[in-house]
Design a protein around this motif. Structure first.
Motif, PDB file in Angstrom:
ATOM      1  N   LYS A 176     -23.864  -7.011 -61.208  1.00 22.81           N
ATOM      2  CA  LYS A 176     -24.856  -5.952 -61.002  1.00 22.81           C
ATOM      3  C   LYS A 176     -26.259  -6.410 -61.422  1.00 22.81           C
ATOM      4  O   LYS A 176     -26.988  -5.708 -62.134  1.00 22.81           O
ATOM      5  N   ALA A 177     -26.609  -7.600 -60.954  1.00 16.49           N
ATOM      6  CA  ALA A 177     -27.946  -8.142 -61.180  1.00 16.49           C
ATOM      7  C   ALA A 177     -28.809  -7.902 -59.942  1.00 16.49           C
ATOM      8  O   ALA A 177     -28.305  -7.520 -58.875  1.00 16.49           O
ATOM      9  N   LYS A 178     -30.107  -8.119 -60.073  1.00 16.89           N
ATOM     10  CA  LYS A 178     -31.044  -7.936 -58.968  1.00 16.89           C
ATOM     11  C   LYS A 178     -31.518  -9.310 -58.475  1.00 16.89           C
ATOM     12  O   LYS A 178     -31.699 -10.233 -59.264  1.00 16.89           O
ATOM     13  N   VAL A 179     -31.717  -9.400 -57.164  1.00 19.73           N
ATOM     14  CA  VAL A 179     -32.173 -10.647 -56.547  1.00 19.73           C
ATOM     15  C   VAL A 179     -33.399 -10.366 -55.703  1.00 19.73           C
ATOM     16  O   VAL A 179     -33.443  -9.385 -54.943  1.00 19.73           O
ATOM     17  N   PRO A 205     -36.241 -22.842 -43.712  1.00 18.90           N
ATOM     18  CA  PRO A 205     -37.439 -22.545 -44.502  1.00 18.90           C
ATOM     19  C   PRO A 205     -37.160 -22.629 -45.996  1.00 18.90           C
ATOM     20  O   PRO A 205     -36.074 -22.271 -46.459  1.00 18.90           O
ATOM     21  N   PRO A 206     -38.124 -23.122 -46.769  1.00 15.26           N
ATOM     22  CA  PRO A 206     -37.973 -23.150 -48.228  1.00 15.26           C
ATOM     23  C   PRO A 206     -37.959 -21.740 -48.773  1.00 15.26           C
ATOM     24  O   PRO A 206     -38.446 -20.799 -48.140  1.00 15.26           O
ATOM     25  N   ARG A 207     -37.414 -21.610 -49.965  1.00 13.30           N
ATOM     26  CA  ARG A 207     -37.367 -20.274 -50.566  1.00 13.30           C
ATOM     27  C   ARG A 207     -37.360 -20.382 -52.087  1.00 13.30           C
ATOM     28  O   ARG A 207     -36.953 -21.388 -52.652  1.00 13.30           O
ATOM     29  N   MET A 208     -37.835 -19.342 -52.712  1.00 12.54           N
ATOM     30  CA  MET A 208     -37.748 -19.159 -54.147  1.00 12.54           C
ATOM     31  C   MET A 208     -36.826 -17.972 -54.391  1.00 12.54           C
ATOM     32  O   MET A 208     -37.053 -16.884 -53.857  1.00 12.54           O
ATOM     33  N   ILE A 209     -35.759 -18.205 -55.158  1.00 19.83           N
ATOM     34  CA  ILE A 209     -34.755 -17.179 -55.404  1.00 19.83           C
ATOM     35  C   ILE A 209     -34.818 -16.786 -56.870  1.00 19.83           C
ATOM     36  O   ILE A 209     -34.782 -17.658 -57.754  1.00 19.83           O
ATOM     37  N   GLU A 210     -34.916 -15.497 -57.129  1.00 22.52           N
ATOM     38  CA  GLU A 210     -34.988 -14.988 -58.494  1.00 22.52           C
ATOM     39  C   GLU A 210     -33.889 -13.956 -58.716  1.00 22.52           C
ATOM     40  O   GLU A 210     -33.777 -12.986 -57.970  1.00 22.52           O
ATOM     41  N   LEU A 211     -33.082 -14.169 -59.722  1.00 25.23           N
ATOM     42  CA  LEU A 211     -32.087 -13.195 -60.175  1.00 25.23           C
ATOM     43  C   LEU A 211     -32.505 -12.693 -61.546  1.00 25.23           C
ATOM     44  O   LEU A 211     -32.893 -13.488 -62.410  1.00 25.23           O
ATOM     45  N   THR A 212     -32.398 -11.385 -61.754  1.00 28.16           N
ATOM     46  CA  THR A 212     -32.690 -10.810 -63.078  1.00 28.16           C
ATOM     47  C   THR A 212     -31.515  -9.936 -63.499  1.00 28.16           C
ATOM     48  O   THR A 212     -30.899  -9.250 -62.675  1.00 28.16           O
TER      49      THR A 212
END
Length: 458
Positions: A176-179, A205-212
Protein backbone atom coordinates in the motif's frame (compact mmCIF):
# COMPACT_ATOMS: atom_id res chain seq x y z
CA UNK A 1 9.66 -26.29 -5.40
CA UNK A 2 10.94 -24.45 -2.35
CA UNK A 3 14.41 -25.51 -1.17
CA UNK A 4 13.35 -24.99 2.47
CA UNK A 5 10.29 -26.56 4.06
CA UNK A 6 8.97 -26.17 7.56
CA UNK A 7 9.34 -29.06 9.98
CA UNK A 8 5.98 -30.67 10.72
CA UNK A 9 4.99 -33.49 13.02
CA UNK A 10 4.35 -36.78 11.26
CA UNK A 11 6.14 -39.64 9.57
CA UNK A 12 8.19 -37.71 7.02
CA UNK A 13 11.80 -38.72 7.56
CA UNK A 14 14.68 -36.38 6.70
CA UNK A 15 18.29 -37.46 6.24
CA UNK A 16 20.64 -35.76 8.73
CA UNK A 17 23.52 -33.63 7.43
CA UNK A 18 26.47 -33.09 9.73
CA UNK A 19 28.95 -30.29 9.05
CA UNK A 20 32.51 -31.31 9.88
CA UNK A 21 36.01 -30.03 9.43
CA UNK A 22 39.46 -31.55 9.74
CA UNK A 23 39.78 -30.51 13.39
CA UNK A 24 36.43 -32.03 14.30
CA UNK A 25 36.72 -35.32 12.43
CA UNK A 26 37.89 -37.32 15.44
CA UNK A 27 34.74 -36.43 17.36
CA UNK A 28 32.56 -37.02 14.29
CA UNK A 29 34.10 -40.43 13.70
CA UNK A 30 33.54 -41.43 17.32
CA UNK A 31 29.79 -40.93 16.86
CA UNK A 32 29.64 -43.42 13.98
CA UNK A 33 29.15 -47.14 14.14
CA UNK A 34 31.86 -49.63 13.09
CA UNK A 35 30.59 -50.01 9.52
CA UNK A 36 30.53 -46.28 8.91
CA UNK A 37 33.97 -45.83 10.47
CA UNK A 38 35.26 -48.45 8.06
CA UNK A 39 33.51 -46.58 5.23
CA UNK A 40 35.52 -43.49 6.20
CA UNK A 41 38.70 -45.51 5.89
CA UNK A 42 37.66 -47.15 2.62
CA UNK A 43 36.77 -43.84 0.95
CA UNK A 44 39.79 -41.97 2.42
CA UNK A 45 37.44 -39.14 3.29
CA UNK A 46 38.96 -35.81 4.28
CA UNK A 47 36.70 -33.07 5.63
CA UNK A 48 37.95 -30.32 3.36
CA UNK A 49 35.44 -27.57 2.50
CA UNK A 50 32.84 -28.92 0.09
CA UNK A 51 33.80 -32.59 0.45
CA UNK A 52 30.70 -34.78 0.79
CA UNK A 53 30.50 -38.28 2.20
CA UNK A 54 27.22 -40.19 1.94
CA UNK A 55 26.90 -42.90 4.59
CA UNK A 56 24.56 -45.78 3.62
CA UNK A 57 22.42 -47.88 5.89
CA UNK A 58 22.23 -51.70 5.72
CA UNK A 59 19.57 -51.48 2.99
CA UNK A 60 21.67 -49.19 0.79
CA UNK A 61 19.64 -46.06 1.52
CA UNK A 62 21.29 -42.83 2.66
CA UNK A 63 21.58 -42.83 6.44
CA UNK A 64 23.65 -39.66 6.98
CA UNK A 65 25.65 -37.10 5.07
CA UNK A 66 28.93 -35.56 6.18
CA UNK A 67 30.00 -32.32 4.52
CA UNK A 68 33.32 -30.59 5.03
CA UNK A 69 33.08 -26.90 5.82
CA UNK A 70 35.07 -23.79 6.62
CA UNK A 71 33.83 -22.56 9.99
CA UNK A 72 34.53 -18.98 8.91
CA UNK A 73 32.19 -19.23 5.92
CA UNK A 74 28.88 -20.69 7.12
CA UNK A 75 26.92 -19.30 4.17
CA UNK A 76 28.90 -21.48 1.75
CA UNK A 77 28.82 -24.59 3.94
CA UNK A 78 25.67 -26.13 2.43
CA UNK A 79 25.49 -23.89 -0.63
CA UNK A 80 26.34 -26.57 -3.19
CA UNK A 81 24.30 -29.41 -1.69
CA UNK A 82 20.80 -28.83 -3.16
CA UNK A 83 22.06 -29.83 -6.61
CA UNK A 84 24.76 -32.31 -5.52
CA UNK A 85 22.68 -34.45 -3.19
CA UNK A 86 19.92 -36.72 -4.52
CA UNK A 87 16.42 -35.33 -4.43
CA UNK A 88 14.77 -35.81 -1.06
CA UNK A 89 14.40 -34.34 2.42
CA UNK A 90 17.40 -33.45 4.56
CA UNK A 91 17.86 -31.76 7.90
CA UNK A 92 20.73 -30.39 9.95
CA UNK A 93 22.10 -32.91 12.44
CA UNK A 94 22.29 -31.90 16.06
CA UNK A 95 26.05 -32.40 15.90
CA UNK A 96 27.65 -29.70 13.77
CA UNK A 97 30.82 -27.61 13.86
CA UNK A 98 28.80 -24.58 12.64
CA UNK A 99 26.17 -23.36 15.07
CA UNK A 100 24.46 -20.62 13.06
CA UNK A 101 21.59 -22.59 11.59
CA UNK A 102 20.00 -19.57 9.98
CA UNK A 103 23.09 -18.91 7.86
CA UNK A 104 23.38 -22.60 7.01
CA UNK A 105 19.77 -22.68 5.85
CA UNK A 106 20.15 -19.41 3.97
CA UNK A 107 23.21 -20.73 2.16
CA UNK A 108 21.32 -23.89 1.18
CA UNK A 109 18.43 -21.87 -0.24
CA UNK A 110 20.65 -19.38 -2.09
CA UNK A 111 22.61 -22.26 -3.58
CA UNK A 112 19.41 -23.86 -4.83
CA UNK A 113 18.57 -20.86 -7.04
CA UNK A 114 18.54 -21.30 -10.80
CA UNK A 115 17.33 -18.80 -13.38
CA UNK A 116 15.00 -20.97 -15.44
CA UNK A 117 12.68 -18.45 -17.09
CA UNK A 118 13.90 -19.48 -20.54
CA UNK A 119 14.73 -23.16 -20.05
CA UNK A 120 13.61 -26.21 -18.13
CA UNK A 121 15.46 -27.02 -14.94
CA UNK A 122 17.21 -30.40 -15.08
CA UNK A 123 15.88 -31.52 -11.69
CA UNK A 124 14.33 -30.08 -8.55
CA UNK A 125 16.71 -29.21 -5.72
CA UNK A 126 17.02 -31.33 -2.63
CA UNK A 127 15.02 -29.85 0.23
CA UNK A 128 16.14 -28.88 3.71
CA UNK A 129 13.71 -29.25 6.61
CA UNK A 130 13.98 -26.34 9.07
CA UNK A 131 12.02 -25.15 12.07
CA UNK A 132 9.41 -22.41 11.79
CA UNK A 133 11.58 -19.74 13.43
CA UNK A 134 14.42 -20.29 10.94
CA UNK A 135 12.03 -20.17 8.01
CA UNK A 136 10.48 -16.90 9.24
CA UNK A 137 13.94 -15.42 9.68
CA UNK A 138 15.47 -16.31 6.32
CA UNK A 139 12.59 -16.48 3.84
CA UNK A 140 12.23 -12.70 3.32
CA UNK A 141 15.96 -12.42 2.63
CA UNK A 142 15.84 -15.39 0.26
CA UNK A 143 12.96 -13.83 -1.66
CA UNK A 144 14.68 -10.44 -1.85
CA UNK A 145 17.98 -11.94 -2.96
CA UNK A 146 16.31 -13.99 -5.64
CA UNK A 147 14.41 -10.93 -6.84
CA UNK A 148 17.72 -9.15 -7.38
CA UNK A 149 19.02 -12.20 -9.25
CA UNK A 150 15.91 -12.51 -11.41
CA UNK A 151 15.90 -8.83 -12.34
CA UNK A 152 19.59 -8.82 -13.23
CA UNK A 153 19.50 -12.13 -15.12
CA UNK A 154 16.55 -11.14 -17.30
CA UNK A 155 17.65 -9.95 -20.76
CA UNK A 156 17.00 -6.31 -21.53
CA UNK A 157 14.29 -7.14 -24.08
CA UNK A 158 12.22 -8.26 -21.09
CA UNK A 159 13.76 -5.90 -18.50
CA UNK A 160 13.56 -2.34 -19.75
CA UNK A 161 12.64 0.80 -17.77
CA UNK A 162 8.95 -0.11 -17.92
CA UNK A 163 9.68 -3.51 -16.39
CA UNK A 164 11.54 -1.94 -13.47
CA UNK A 165 8.49 0.25 -13.00
CA UNK A 166 6.29 -2.86 -12.91
CA UNK A 167 8.51 -4.47 -10.24
CA UNK A 168 8.25 -1.35 -8.10
CA UNK A 169 4.48 -1.16 -8.57
CA UNK A 170 4.16 -4.78 -7.46
CA UNK A 171 5.80 -3.86 -4.14
CA UNK A 172 3.59 -0.79 -3.91
CA UNK A 173 0.44 -2.88 -4.40
CA UNK A 174 1.56 -5.38 -1.76
CA UNK A 175 2.46 -2.78 0.86
CA UNK A 176 0.00 0.00 0.00
CA UNK A 177 2.70 2.43 -1.09
CA UNK A 178 2.35 5.29 -3.59
CA UNK A 179 4.16 5.48 -6.93
CA UNK A 180 4.80 8.50 -9.12
CA UNK A 181 6.63 8.50 -12.46
CA UNK A 182 8.05 11.05 -14.86
CA UNK A 183 8.45 9.57 -18.35
CA UNK A 184 10.15 10.92 -21.46
CA UNK A 185 9.96 14.68 -21.85
CA UNK A 186 8.13 14.91 -18.51
CA UNK A 187 11.62 14.56 -17.05
CA UNK A 188 12.62 17.91 -18.54
CA UNK A 189 9.49 19.61 -17.27
CA UNK A 190 10.13 18.17 -13.78
CA UNK A 191 13.83 19.16 -13.86
CA UNK A 192 15.55 15.79 -14.24
CA UNK A 193 17.80 16.81 -17.16
CA UNK A 194 20.64 14.32 -16.79
CA UNK A 195 18.29 11.32 -16.60
CA UNK A 196 16.65 12.54 -19.79
CA UNK A 197 19.98 13.15 -21.53
CA UNK A 198 21.23 9.64 -20.87
CA UNK A 199 18.03 7.86 -21.89
CA UNK A 200 16.58 9.96 -24.69
CA UNK A 201 18.24 8.00 -27.54
CA UNK A 202 16.44 4.75 -26.71
CA UNK A 203 13.13 3.67 -28.25
CA UNK A 204 12.07 3.13 -24.63
CA UNK A 205 11.62 6.53 -22.98
CA UNK A 206 13.65 7.19 -19.82
CA UNK A 207 11.78 7.53 -16.59
CA UNK A 208 12.16 8.47 -12.96
CA UNK A 209 10.20 6.20 -10.62
CA UNK A 210 9.40 7.24 -7.06
CA UNK A 211 7.78 5.04 -4.42
CA UNK A 212 6.81 6.47 -1.02
CA UNK A 213 5.67 4.53 2.04
CA UNK A 214 5.33 5.01 5.78
CA UNK A 215 4.27 7.71 8.20
CA UNK A 216 5.43 11.26 7.59
CA UNK A 217 6.39 11.52 11.26
CA UNK A 218 9.01 8.76 10.95
CA UNK A 219 12.67 9.36 10.03
CA UNK A 220 13.07 9.82 6.28
CA UNK A 221 15.05 7.15 4.46
CA UNK A 222 15.84 7.43 0.74
CA UNK A 223 17.06 4.40 -1.22
CA UNK A 224 18.29 5.05 -4.78
CA UNK A 225 19.20 2.51 -7.45
CA UNK A 226 20.94 3.01 -10.78
CA UNK A 227 18.54 1.64 -13.38
CA UNK A 228 20.55 1.55 -16.61
CA UNK A 229 18.77 -1.38 -18.24
CA UNK A 230 21.38 -1.67 -20.98
CA UNK A 231 24.56 0.27 -21.53
CA UNK A 232 26.04 0.45 -25.01
CA UNK A 233 28.42 3.12 -23.77
CA UNK A 234 26.61 5.65 -25.91
CA UNK A 235 28.63 7.36 -28.63
CA UNK A 236 31.73 6.36 -26.67
CA UNK A 237 30.66 2.84 -27.55
CA UNK A 238 31.88 -0.16 -25.62
CA UNK A 239 33.75 -2.98 -27.38
CA UNK A 240 31.83 -6.23 -27.79
CA UNK A 241 33.30 -7.93 -24.73
CA UNK A 242 32.57 -4.86 -22.59
CA UNK A 243 28.96 -4.70 -23.78
CA UNK A 244 28.19 -8.42 -23.53
CA UNK A 245 26.82 -8.43 -19.97
CA UNK A 246 25.44 -4.90 -19.81
CA UNK A 247 21.95 -6.22 -19.10
CA UNK A 248 23.26 -6.24 -15.52
CA UNK A 249 23.87 -2.48 -15.45
CA UNK A 250 20.55 -2.06 -13.64
CA UNK A 251 21.88 -4.12 -10.72
CA UNK A 252 21.80 -1.08 -8.45
CA UNK A 253 18.09 -0.63 -9.14
CA UNK A 254 17.51 -4.33 -8.44
CA UNK A 255 19.19 -3.97 -5.05
CA UNK A 256 17.24 -0.81 -4.22
CA UNK A 257 13.89 -2.37 -5.18
CA UNK A 258 14.56 -5.53 -3.15
CA UNK A 259 15.82 -3.59 -0.13
CA UNK A 260 12.78 -1.32 -0.20
CA UNK A 261 10.62 -4.43 -0.25
CA UNK A 262 12.39 -5.79 2.83
CA UNK A 263 11.99 -2.47 4.66
CA UNK A 264 8.26 -2.42 3.96
CA UNK A 265 7.75 -6.10 4.75
CA UNK A 266 9.50 -5.64 8.11
CA UNK A 267 7.46 -2.47 8.65
CA UNK A 268 10.50 -0.54 9.81
CA UNK A 269 9.42 2.79 11.34
CA UNK A 270 10.66 5.01 8.50
CA UNK A 271 9.24 7.33 5.89
CA UNK A 272 10.64 5.46 2.89
CA UNK A 273 11.33 6.91 -0.54
CA UNK A 274 12.60 4.62 -3.30
CA UNK A 275 14.03 6.38 -6.36
CA UNK A 276 14.97 4.53 -9.54
CA UNK A 277 16.11 6.51 -12.59
CA UNK A 278 15.49 3.94 -15.34
CA UNK A 279 17.04 4.35 -18.79
CA UNK A 280 18.81 2.65 -21.66
CA UNK A 281 22.07 4.25 -22.73
CA UNK A 282 21.52 3.79 -26.45
CA UNK A 283 22.87 5.25 -29.71
CA UNK A 284 20.81 7.38 -32.08
CA UNK A 285 20.89 10.78 -33.73
CA UNK A 286 19.71 12.44 -30.52
CA UNK A 287 22.17 10.69 -28.21
CA UNK A 288 24.18 12.89 -25.86
CA UNK A 289 27.62 13.71 -27.20
CA UNK A 290 31.08 13.97 -25.66
CA UNK A 291 31.59 17.64 -24.89
CA UNK A 292 27.94 18.41 -24.22
CA UNK A 293 27.27 20.47 -21.09
CA UNK A 294 24.19 19.68 -18.99
CA UNK A 295 22.78 21.75 -16.18
CA UNK A 296 21.83 19.26 -13.50
CA UNK A 297 18.91 19.33 -11.10
CA UNK A 298 21.33 20.39 -8.38
CA UNK A 299 22.22 23.51 -10.37
CA UNK A 300 25.78 22.49 -11.24
CA UNK A 301 26.85 22.25 -14.85
CA UNK A 302 28.49 19.00 -16.00
CA UNK A 303 30.57 18.46 -19.11
CA UNK A 304 30.07 15.03 -20.67
CA UNK A 305 33.65 13.88 -20.99
CA UNK A 306 32.61 10.29 -21.67
CA UNK A 307 29.13 9.04 -22.56
CA UNK A 308 30.01 5.68 -20.99
CA UNK A 309 30.16 7.34 -17.56
CA UNK A 310 26.39 7.57 -17.65
CA UNK A 311 25.48 5.95 -14.34
CA UNK A 312 26.67 8.90 -12.30
CA UNK A 313 24.64 11.20 -14.54
CA UNK A 314 21.34 9.45 -13.87
CA UNK A 315 22.18 9.16 -10.18
CA UNK A 316 23.10 12.80 -9.63
CA UNK A 317 19.60 14.08 -10.43
CA UNK A 318 18.10 11.40 -8.17
CA UNK A 319 20.46 12.35 -5.34
CA UNK A 320 19.70 16.03 -5.76
CA UNK A 321 15.98 15.25 -5.59
CA UNK A 322 16.53 13.13 -2.47
CA UNK A 323 18.48 15.91 -0.77
CA UNK A 324 15.50 18.23 -1.21
CA UNK A 325 13.58 16.00 1.23
CA UNK A 326 16.24 16.53 3.96
CA UNK A 327 16.18 12.82 4.91
CA UNK A 328 17.92 11.17 7.81
CA UNK A 329 19.86 8.97 5.37
CA UNK A 330 20.40 8.52 1.64
CA UNK A 331 21.68 5.16 0.38
CA UNK A 332 22.44 4.56 -3.30
CA UNK A 333 23.34 1.33 -5.07
CA UNK A 334 25.01 1.21 -8.47
CA UNK A 335 26.99 -1.02 -10.80
CA UNK A 336 29.05 2.09 -11.31
CA UNK A 337 32.68 1.33 -12.16
CA UNK A 338 34.91 -1.41 -13.46
CA UNK A 339 37.60 0.23 -11.36
CA UNK A 340 35.92 -1.05 -8.18
CA UNK A 341 36.23 -4.59 -9.55
CA UNK A 342 39.90 -4.03 -10.39
CA UNK A 343 40.53 -2.76 -6.87
CA UNK A 344 38.48 -5.30 -4.90
CA UNK A 345 37.55 -8.09 -7.28
CA UNK A 346 34.06 -9.32 -8.18
CA UNK A 347 32.96 -10.50 -4.73
CA UNK A 348 33.62 -7.40 -2.61
CA UNK A 349 31.49 -4.27 -3.17
CA UNK A 350 33.10 -0.89 -2.59
CA UNK A 351 31.49 1.22 0.14
CA UNK A 352 31.75 5.01 0.25
CA UNK A 353 30.22 7.26 2.88
CA UNK A 354 30.71 10.72 4.34
CA UNK A 355 30.26 9.43 7.91
CA UNK A 356 32.73 7.15 9.69
CA UNK A 357 30.10 5.90 12.12
CA UNK A 358 27.84 4.81 9.26
CA UNK A 359 30.71 2.87 7.71
CA UNK A 360 31.51 1.16 11.00
CA UNK A 361 27.87 0.23 11.55
CA UNK A 362 27.17 -1.25 8.12
CA UNK A 363 30.50 -3.11 7.96
CA UNK A 364 29.75 -4.61 11.37
CA UNK A 365 26.35 -5.69 10.09
CA UNK A 366 27.97 -7.15 6.98
CA UNK A 367 30.27 -9.30 9.09
CA UNK A 368 27.35 -10.62 11.14
CA UNK A 369 25.38 -11.78 8.11
CA UNK A 370 28.28 -12.93 5.95
CA UNK A 371 27.73 -10.30 3.26
CA UNK A 372 31.12 -8.58 2.93
CA UNK A 373 31.77 -4.93 2.07
CA UNK A 374 34.98 -2.92 1.93
CA UNK A 375 35.25 0.80 2.49
CA UNK A 376 37.17 2.98 0.04
CA UNK A 377 38.00 6.63 0.76
CA UNK A 378 36.39 9.79 -0.56
CA UNK A 379 39.83 11.23 -1.26
CA UNK A 380 38.83 14.78 -2.13
CA UNK A 381 42.15 15.87 -3.68
CA UNK A 382 41.18 13.58 -6.58
CA UNK A 383 38.37 15.96 -7.49
CA UNK A 384 40.94 17.60 -9.73
CA UNK A 385 40.63 14.56 -12.03
CA UNK A 386 37.09 15.71 -12.93
CA UNK A 387 37.94 19.33 -13.71
CA UNK A 388 36.41 20.99 -16.77
CA UNK A 389 37.36 24.24 -18.43
CA UNK A 390 33.82 24.90 -19.70
CA UNK A 391 31.61 23.58 -16.86
CA UNK A 392 31.66 23.30 -13.09
CA UNK A 393 33.13 19.80 -13.49
CA UNK A 394 33.09 16.81 -15.84
CA UNK A 395 31.58 13.37 -15.47
CA UNK A 396 34.95 11.71 -16.19
CA UNK A 397 38.50 12.67 -17.09
CA UNK A 398 41.61 11.56 -18.93
CA UNK A 399 43.15 9.67 -16.00
CA UNK A 400 42.29 6.02 -15.39
CA UNK A 401 43.55 6.25 -11.83
CA UNK A 402 41.18 5.79 -8.87
CA UNK A 403 38.11 5.35 -11.06
CA UNK A 404 35.81 4.13 -8.28
CA UNK A 405 36.86 6.99 -6.03
CA UNK A 406 36.41 9.70 -8.65
CA UNK A 407 32.95 8.33 -9.51
CA UNK A 408 31.97 8.49 -5.83
CA UNK A 409 33.44 11.99 -5.60
CA UNK A 410 31.28 13.03 -8.54
CA UNK A 411 28.18 11.85 -6.66
CA UNK A 412 29.34 13.52 -3.46
CA UNK A 413 29.28 16.89 -5.21
CA UNK A 414 25.49 16.68 -5.01
CA UNK A 415 25.40 15.80 -1.30
CA UNK A 416 25.55 18.65 1.27
CA UNK A 417 28.06 18.20 4.08
CA UNK A 418 25.19 17.99 6.57
CA UNK A 419 23.52 15.07 4.77
CA UNK A 420 24.16 11.44 5.79
CA UNK A 421 24.96 9.51 2.61
CA UNK A 422 26.20 6.06 1.65
CA UNK A 423 27.11 4.74 -1.80
CA UNK A 424 27.71 1.10 -2.75
CA UNK A 425 29.52 0.28 -5.99
CA UNK A 426 28.45 -3.33 -6.48
CA UNK A 427 29.18 -5.81 -9.29
CA UNK A 428 25.80 -7.56 -8.91
CA UNK A 429 27.16 -10.62 -10.70
CA UNK A 430 28.89 -13.97 -10.24
CA UNK A 431 31.24 -14.81 -13.10
CA UNK A 432 31.34 -18.46 -12.04
CA UNK A 433 29.43 -20.86 -9.78
CA UNK A 434 30.40 -20.87 -6.11
CA UNK A 435 28.61 -22.50 -3.17
CA UNK A 436 25.51 -20.39 -2.40
CA UNK A 437 26.41 -18.09 -5.31
CA UNK A 438 25.34 -19.51 -8.70
CA UNK A 439 26.63 -17.91 -11.87
CA UNK A 440 24.76 -14.81 -13.00
CA UNK A 441 23.00 -11.98 -11.21
CA UNK A 442 23.78 -11.60 -7.53
CA UNK A 443 22.76 -9.55 -4.51
CA UNK A 444 25.89 -8.07 -2.96
CA UNK A 445 25.42 -5.83 0.06
CA UNK A 446 21.66 -6.37 0.25
CA UNK A 447 21.70 -8.43 3.45
CA UNK A 448 24.30 -6.16 5.05
CA UNK A 449 22.23 -3.04 4.44
CA UNK A 450 19.02 -4.71 5.55
CA UNK A 451 20.64 -5.70 8.84
CA UNK A 452 22.09 -2.19 9.20
CA UNK A 453 18.76 -0.47 8.54
CA UNK A 454 16.93 -2.88 10.85
CA UNK A 455 19.31 -1.97 13.66
CA UNK A 456 19.32 1.77 12.91
CA UNK A 457 15.53 2.08 12.80
CA UNK A 458 14.37 -0.73 15.10
Amino acid sequence: MSPLIERKTGKRVAIPIETVDVAGMVAAEARLGPAHRQWLVSTAYRATPGAILVLPDVKGAIARVLVGVDRNDPLAALGSLPSRLPEGLYELAEESVIEDRDLLALGWALGAYRFDRYRTRARPPAQLVVDAATLRSVQPVIDATNQVRDLVNTPTEDMGPEHLSAAIRAHADEHKAKVQEWVGDELLAANFPTIHAVGRASHRPPRMIELTWGKNSNPKLVIIGKGVCFDTGGLDIKPADGMRWMKKDMGGAAHAIALAGLVMQARLPVRLTLLVPAVENAIAGNAMRPGDVIKTRGGQTVEVDNTDAEGRLVLCDAIAYAVEQAPDLIVDFATLTGAARVALGPELPALFTNRDQLADHVIGAAELVGDPLWRLPLWRPYRRMLESYVADFANAGPSRHAGAITAALYLERFVPETQNWMHLDTYSWNDTDRPAHPRGGEAQGLRAFYRFLSERYS
